[in-house]
Design a protein around this motif. Structure first.
Motif, short mmCIF file in Angstrom:
data_model
loop_
_atom_site.label_atom_id
_atom_site.label_comp_id
_atom_site.label_asym_id
_atom_site.label_seq_id
_atom_site.Cartn_x
_atom_site.Cartn_y
_atom_site.Cartn_z
N SER A 39 0.84 -1.06 0.35
CA SER A 39 -0.28 -0.16 -0.10
C SER A 39 1.09 1.33 0.28
CB SER A 39 -0.92 0.32 0.51
OG SER A 39 -1.84 -0.93 1.04
N VAL A 40 1.77 1.10 1.27
CA VAL A 40 3.12 2.39 0.50
C VAL A 40 3.59 2.50 -0.93
CG1 VAL A 40 4.81 3.28 2.40
CG2 VAL A 40 3.09 2.48 3.42
N ILE A 41 4.41 1.24 -1.32
CA ILE A 41 4.57 1.78 -2.20
C ILE A 41 3.80 2.31 -3.41
CG2 ILE A 41 5.42 0.38 -4.55
CD1 ILE A 41 6.79 -1.13 -2.11
N LEU A 42 2.44 1.93 -3.61
CA LEU A 42 1.25 2.18 -4.46
C LEU A 42 1.38 3.61 -4.11
CD1 LEU A 42 -0.78 -1.64 -4.21
CD2 LEU A 42 1.20 -0.62 -6.46
N THR A 43 0.62 3.75 -3.13
CA THR A 43 1.17 5.78 -3.20
C THR A 43 2.44 6.13 -3.40
OG1 THR A 43 -0.97 4.60 -1.37
CG2 THR A 43 -0.21 6.49 -1.20
N ILE A 45 5.07 5.68 -5.82
CA ILE A 45 5.11 5.37 -6.99
C ILE A 45 3.87 7.05 -7.81
CG2 ILE A 45 4.90 4.46 -9.11
CD1 ILE A 45 5.74 2.34 -7.64
N PRO A 46 2.90 6.81 -7.22
CA PRO A 46 1.86 7.94 -7.89
C PRO A 46 1.72 9.39 -7.78
CG PRO A 46 -0.12 6.15 -7.60
CD PRO A 46 1.79 5.46 -6.91
N PHE A 47 2.50 9.27 -6.27
CA PHE A 47 2.52 10.55 -5.46
C PHE A 47 4.18 11.29 -6.59
CE2 PHE A 47 5.10 13.09 -3.03
CZ PHE A 47 3.94 14.65 -2.80
N TRP A 48 4.98 10.60 -6.26
CA TRP A 48 6.56 10.91 -7.26
C TRP A 48 6.39 10.86 -9.03
CZ3 TRP A 48 8.82 7.30 -10.82
CH2 TRP A 48 9.89 7.78 -11.26
N LEU A 49 5.31 9.91 -8.91
CA LEU A 49 5.22 10.51 -11.06
C LEU A 49 4.40 11.66 -11.33
CD1 LEU A 49 3.65 6.30 -12.05
CD2 LEU A 49 5.66 8.02 -12.68
N VAL A 50 3.03 11.98 -10.82
CA VAL A 50 3.08 13.46 -10.19
C VAL A 50 3.65 14.29 -10.08
CG1 VAL A 50 0.78 14.39 -9.35
CG2 VAL A 50 0.55 12.42 -10.30
N VAL A 65 -1.71 6.63 -12.77
CA VAL A 65 -2.15 6.89 -11.15
C VAL A 65 -3.13 5.68 -11.42
CG1 VAL A 65 -2.88 8.15 -10.36
CG2 VAL A 65 -0.78 8.72 -11.19
N MET A 66 -4.34 5.79 -12.48
CA MET A 66 -5.76 5.49 -11.83
C MET A 66 -6.08 3.66 -12.54
SD MET A 66 -8.32 7.76 -13.76
CE MET A 66 -8.79 6.50 -14.64
N ALA A 70 -6.65 0.92 -9.07
CA ALA A 70 -7.06 0.35 -9.64
C ALA A 70 -6.80 -1.44 -8.52
CB ALA A 70 -7.75 -0.05 -10.60
N ILE A 71 -5.31 -0.93 -8.29
CA ILE A 71 -4.06 -2.45 -8.05
C ILE A 71 -4.47 -2.67 -6.70
CG2 ILE A 71 -1.86 -3.06 -7.57
CD1 ILE A 71 -1.62 -2.38 -10.72
N GLN A 72 -4.24 -0.93 -5.85
CA GLN A 72 -4.23 -0.95 -4.61
C GLN A 72 -5.39 -0.93 -4.11
OE1 GLN A 72 -3.32 3.18 -3.13
NE2 GLN A 72 -2.67 2.47 -1.43
N ILE A 73 -6.54 -1.38 -4.56
CA ILE A 73 -8.20 -1.73 -3.93
C ILE A 73 -7.46 -2.97 -3.98
CG2 ILE A 73 -9.72 -1.81 -4.53
CD1 ILE A 73 -9.83 1.57 -5.87
N VAL A 74 -7.41 -3.32 -5.27
CA VAL A 74 -7.38 -4.89 -4.99
C VAL A 74 -6.61 -5.33 -4.00
CG1 VAL A 74 -6.26 -6.80 -6.50
CG2 VAL A 74 -7.38 -6.01 -7.08
N VAL A 75 -5.10 -4.67 -3.44
CA VAL A 75 -4.20 -4.86 -2.98
C VAL A 75 -5.13 -4.62 -0.88
CG1 VAL A 75 -2.01 -4.60 -1.39
CG2 VAL A 75 -1.78 -4.50 -3.64
#
Length: 140
Positions: A39-43, A45-50, A65-66, A70-75
């Motif tokens: 969850s931390v990684i999947l949060t 990465i998008p923050f870094w990308l933007v 990012v989207m 979606a992957i984070q929701i599944v996680v």
């Protein structure tokens, strides 16, 4: 003992693995930590990308990012809600599939609305902008 599950199971039996077919998934410390780290990684990465602007295309950044969201929701559903094919006779996997469909509809609908708002907004022309001092001087 009959082959059918009783209408009411003792909580002690259900907790200690003597359940009659209504197993619920239980997480371990290791699985919770794996979910937390993912969850931390999947949060991050998008923050870094933007924030870094590493990808020049805003559309590609939005899609990434989207997708990561979606992957984070599944996680979260797998690691924290313990959804798998074995729990509750397979009904939790049906809930996971339903959630994925709803998330896909919400994400694609959001993108559709944002795209059309951006495309169909009335462009600002010089006549609609506030008058500058130069324009005031040229008025009759």
């Amino acid at each position: 003992m009959s082959s059918q599950a009783p209408a009411h199971e003792d909580a002690h039996e259900a907790h200690h693995g003597h359940s009659h077919g209504h197993q619920a998934g239980h997480g371990t410390f290791r699985s919770y930590m794996a979910g937390f780290v993912l969850s931390v990684i999947l949060t991050a990465i998008p923050f870094w990308l933007v924030m870094s602007g590493v990808i020049a295309s805003p559309a590609l950044t939005a899609v990434l990012v989207m997708g990561l969201g979606a992957i984070q929701i599944v996680v979260h559903m797998v690691f924290f809600l313990h959804m798998n094919t074995r729990s509750e006779g397979g009904w939790t996997i049906m809930a996971l599939i339903f959630t994925l469909i709803i998330v896909a509809i919400a994400l694609s609908g959001s993108l559709w609305v944002m795209h059309h708002l951006n495309t169909n907004m009335m462009p600002m022309s010089p006549e609609m902008m506030p008058m500058s001092p130069e324009m005031m001087k040229n008025m009759p």
